[in-house]
Design a protein around this motif. Structure first.
Motif: not given
Length: 88
Positions: A39-50
């Motif tokens: 699940p870390r992939l989606s977490e980092f995608v969200g953080r970088y987009k934010a």
């Protein structure tokens, strides 16, 4: 329940295709950040987009590795967004 955000995959699996996609991304100003899986992939995608970054994912592909366990991995590429940060 965990929410998985939708991700845009830059290329299909295969080392040759992945190399071409890597070159295209890097020429477009993307930098590889890390290779990981859910699940870390989606977490980092969200953080970088934010934080205002454009995000692309390239599935992990290695012609020398036939291990099915690497199929879940992707490399995260980022570049500073050409648009202001916002939701989504």
């Amino acid at each position: 329940m965990r929410r998985i955000i939708p991700i845009k995959v830059a290329a299909a699996a295969g080392a040759a295709v992945a190399e071409e996609a890597r070159t295209r991304l890097e020429r477009s100003g993307f930098m590889p950040m890390m290779t990981l899986r859910e699940p870390r992939l989606s977490e980092f995608v969200g953080r970088y987009k934010a934080l205002g970054y454009d995000v692309e994912l390239l599935p992990y592909a290695d012609d020398h590795t036939k291990d099915a366990s690497v199929e879940d991995y992707a490399t995260l590429y980022v570049r500073k967004a050409m648009r202001p940060p916002g939701p989504g």
